[in-house]
Motif scaffolding. Structure first.
Motif, PDB file in Angstrom:
ATOM      1  N   ALA A 129       0.656  -1.171  -0.157  1.00 22.63           N
ATOM      2  CA  ALA A 129       0.008  -0.008   0.029  1.00 22.63           C
ATOM      3  C   ALA A 129       1.009   1.293   0.078  1.00 22.63           C
ATOM      4  O   ALA A 129       1.978   1.213   0.666  1.00 22.63           O
ATOM      5  N   MET A 130       0.405   2.272  -0.952  1.00 26.60           N
ATOM      6  CA  MET A 130       1.241   3.427  -0.633  1.00 26.60           C
ATOM      7  C   MET A 130       0.183   4.479  -0.522  1.00 26.60           C
ATOM      8  O   MET A 130      -0.652   4.929  -1.423  1.00 26.60           O
ATOM      9  N   ILE A 131       0.170   5.016   0.422  1.00 21.32           N
ATOM     10  CA  ILE A 131      -0.874   6.022   0.797  1.00 21.32           C
ATOM     11  C   ILE A 131      -0.308   7.367   0.643  1.00 21.32           C
ATOM     12  O   ILE A 131       0.649   7.814   1.355  1.00 21.32           O
ATOM     13  N   LYS A 132      -1.122   8.132  -0.333  1.00 25.38           N
ATOM     14  CA  LYS A 132      -0.775   9.498  -0.816  1.00 25.38           C
ATOM     15  C   LYS A 132      -1.396  10.466  -0.398  1.00 25.38           C
ATOM     16  O   LYS A 132      -2.667  10.251   0.146  1.00 25.38           O
ATOM     17  N   ASP A 133      -1.513  11.790  -0.702  1.00 19.46           N
ATOM     18  CA  ASP A 133      -2.281  12.711  -0.252  1.00 19.46           C
ATOM     19  C   ASP A 133      -3.716  12.659  -0.743  1.00 19.46           C
ATOM     20  O   ASP A 133      -4.648  12.956   0.295  1.00 19.46           O
ATOM     21  N   ASN A 134      -4.205  12.209  -1.792  1.00 19.03           N
ATOM     22  CA  ASN A 134      -5.517  11.922  -2.134  1.00 19.03           C
ATOM     23  C   ASN A 134      -6.306  10.864  -1.237  1.00 19.03           C
ATOM     24  O   ASN A 134      -7.126  10.974  -0.843  1.00 19.03           O
ATOM     25  N   HIS A 135      -5.453   9.883  -0.908  1.00 20.34           N
ATOM     26  CA  HIS A 135      -5.909   8.915   0.009  1.00 20.34           C
ATOM     27  C   HIS A 135      -6.234   9.508   1.424  1.00 20.34           C
ATOM     28  O   HIS A 135      -7.377   9.169   2.054  1.00 20.34           O
ATOM     29  N   VAL A 136      -5.106  10.193   1.881  1.00 21.02           N
ATOM     30  CA  VAL A 136      -5.299  10.868   3.065  1.00 21.02           C
ATOM     31  C   VAL A 136      -6.554  11.957   3.120  1.00 21.02           C
ATOM     32  O   VAL A 136      -7.217  11.675   4.307  1.00 21.02           O
ATOM     33  N   ALA A 137      -6.741  12.475   2.052  1.00 30.95           N
ATOM     34  CA  ALA A 137      -7.703  13.535   2.189  1.00 30.95           C
ATOM     35  C   ALA A 137      -9.351  12.836   2.183  1.00 30.95           C
ATOM     36  O   ALA A 137     -10.047  13.233   2.817  1.00 30.95           O
ATOM     37  N   VAL A 138      -9.246  11.614   1.637  1.00 25.96           N
ATOM     38  CA  VAL A 138     -10.717  10.989   1.494  1.00 25.96           C
ATOM     39  C   VAL A 138     -10.770  10.138   2.969  1.00 25.96           C
ATOM     40  O   VAL A 138     -11.856  10.310   3.470  1.00 25.96           O
ATOM     41  N   ALA A 139      -9.847   9.731   3.633  1.00 25.89           N
ATOM     42  CA  ALA A 139      -9.824   8.895   4.831  1.00 25.89           C
ATOM     43  C   ALA A 139     -10.037   9.948   5.909  1.00 25.89           C
ATOM     44  O   ALA A 139     -10.353   9.553   7.160  1.00 25.89           O
ATOM     45  N   GLY A 140      -9.543  11.142   5.817  1.00 28.05           N
ATOM     46  CA  GLY A 140      -9.824  12.260   6.810  1.00 28.05           C
ATOM     47  C   GLY A 140      -8.573  12.247   7.613  1.00 28.05           C
ATOM     48  O   GLY A 140      -8.487  13.128   8.774  1.00 28.05           O
ATOM     49  N   GLY A 141      -7.265  11.822   7.381  1.00 30.12           N
ATOM     50  CA  GLY A 141      -6.216  11.746   7.885  1.00 30.12           C
ATOM     51  C   GLY A 141      -5.278  10.790   7.740  1.00 30.12           C
ATOM     52  O   GLY A 141      -5.667   9.761   7.322  1.00 30.12           O
ATOM     53  N   VAL A 142      -3.955  11.013   8.010  1.00 29.44           N
ATOM     54  CA  VAL A 142      -2.965  10.059   7.886  1.00 29.44           C
ATOM     55  C   VAL A 142      -3.163   8.855   8.888  1.00 29.44           C
ATOM     56  O   VAL A 142      -2.980   7.750   8.549  1.00 29.44           O
ATOM     57  N   ALA A 143      -3.611   8.992  10.077  1.00 28.50           N
ATOM     58  CA  ALA A 143      -3.638   7.989  10.978  1.00 28.50           C
ATOM     59  C   ALA A 143      -4.899   7.145  10.527  1.00 28.50           C
ATOM     60  O   ALA A 143      -4.832   5.989  10.516  1.00 28.50           O
ATOM     61  N   GLU A 144      -6.008   7.753  10.225  1.00 30.65           N
ATOM     62  CA  GLU A 144      -7.146   6.982   9.869  1.00 30.65           C
ATOM     63  C   GLU A 144      -6.906   6.124   8.538  1.00 30.65           C
ATOM     64  O   GLU A 144      -7.339   4.744   8.242  1.00 30.65           O
TER      65      GLU A 144
END
Length: 283
Positions: free
Chosen positions: A167-182
């Motif tokens: 998995a590579m979590i980038k800014d768009n993933h973070v934005a949809v998830a609501g934060g890096v931790a989530e």
């Protein structure tokens, strides 16, 4: 073949590439009309510039596809650094087959050697720092396995081969998830073992690590900020500098203490190596 190309059907690649050149008729109309069927050629493939070699066994496979009895002598090893004027391969066989396969073979070895040559420059630029050069997924569609093979010949290490192996979590993933931790939490709950988290700011590091990220991609950070990030991580997970990396900046970034540096231009922007193939009438 003497090369390792996992997840790549080399025989299908050879057939499809030749079919693209031969078209629906399956014919090389120039060679068929000009060259006698029994004519034989001797050929020499050589480097016109200093290069790092990659793809010679693949080039040889193009010629063997059209003339199984062709005699081929590969003169240098994959990954070898050679000066301009070096003979790379000698060939003897059917003239028509050699002329028909010539462009496909040259295109492939020029492209792969170009990638390997650029890669070696980046590897040399960080020599002695302990940092490892990585490639990326910025590859020509359909050629990823070949291009990543070429970066290995240049001395780099392959990063993800695709979307499936980490998995590579980038800014768009973070934005949809609501934060890096989530975002990281969701990947862990899905059972993903390798979780690469891209961070743009230092304050994202602790939440990401606490949530279970196993690798931090430090995006578009200068050398000073990279040193701060590495100090905050304190060896808990590997760190990777990415974005804006050039031959002029890579050394300073590597000296920041990051584990890896990834460079997209290795496969995205490498110029083709200048490699030629000269024929003469032979037995």
């Amino acid at each position: 073949m003497g090369i390792l190309l996992p997840q790549f059907d080399l025989e299908a690649f050879i057939r499809a590439t030749l079919a693209e050149d031969l078209g629906p008729s399956g014919r090389d109309v120039t060679s068929e009309s000009v060259i006698p069927a029994d004519a034989r050629f001797a050929g020499t493939m050589d480097s016109r510039d200093p290069i790092v070699v990659a793809g010679l066994p693949i080039a040889a496979a193009f010629f063997r596809q059209l003339d199984p009895a062709i005699e081929i002598d590969i003169l240098v090893g994959e990954g070898a650094s050679v000066p301009a004027g070096t003979d790379l391969m000698h060939l003897k066989g059917k003239a028509r087959a050699m002329l028909t396969a010539e462009r496909s073979a040259l295109n492939t070895v020029q492209h792969l050697s170009g990638i390997a040559t650029m890669t070696r420059k980046y590897v040399d630029a960080i020599a002695g720092t302990g940092c490892i050069l990585l490639d990326t997924r910025k590859t020509i569609p359909g050629l990823r396995a070949l291009e990543k093979y070429a970066t290995r010949m240049g001395g780099a290490t392959n990063h993800r081969m695709g979307l499936w192996d980490a998995a590579m979590i980038k800014d768009n993933h973070v934005a949809v998830a609501g934060g890096v931790a989530e975002a990281v939490k969701r990947a862990r709950q899905a059972g993903v073992e390798r979780i690469i988290l891209e961070v743009d700011h230092l304050d994202q590091i602790e939440p990401g690590l606490a949530a279970g990220a196993t690798h931090l991609l430090l995006d578009n950070m200068d050398a000073k900020m990279l040193r701060e990030a590495v100090a905050l991580v304190a060896g808990r997970v590997p760190t990777e500098a990415s974005g804006g990396v050039t031959l002029e900046t890579i050394r300073a970034k590597a000296e920041s203490g990051v584990t890896f540096i990834s460079v997209g231009r290795l496969t995205q922007s490498a110029p083709a190596a200048d490699i030629g193939l000269d024929f003469s009438i032979g037995s």
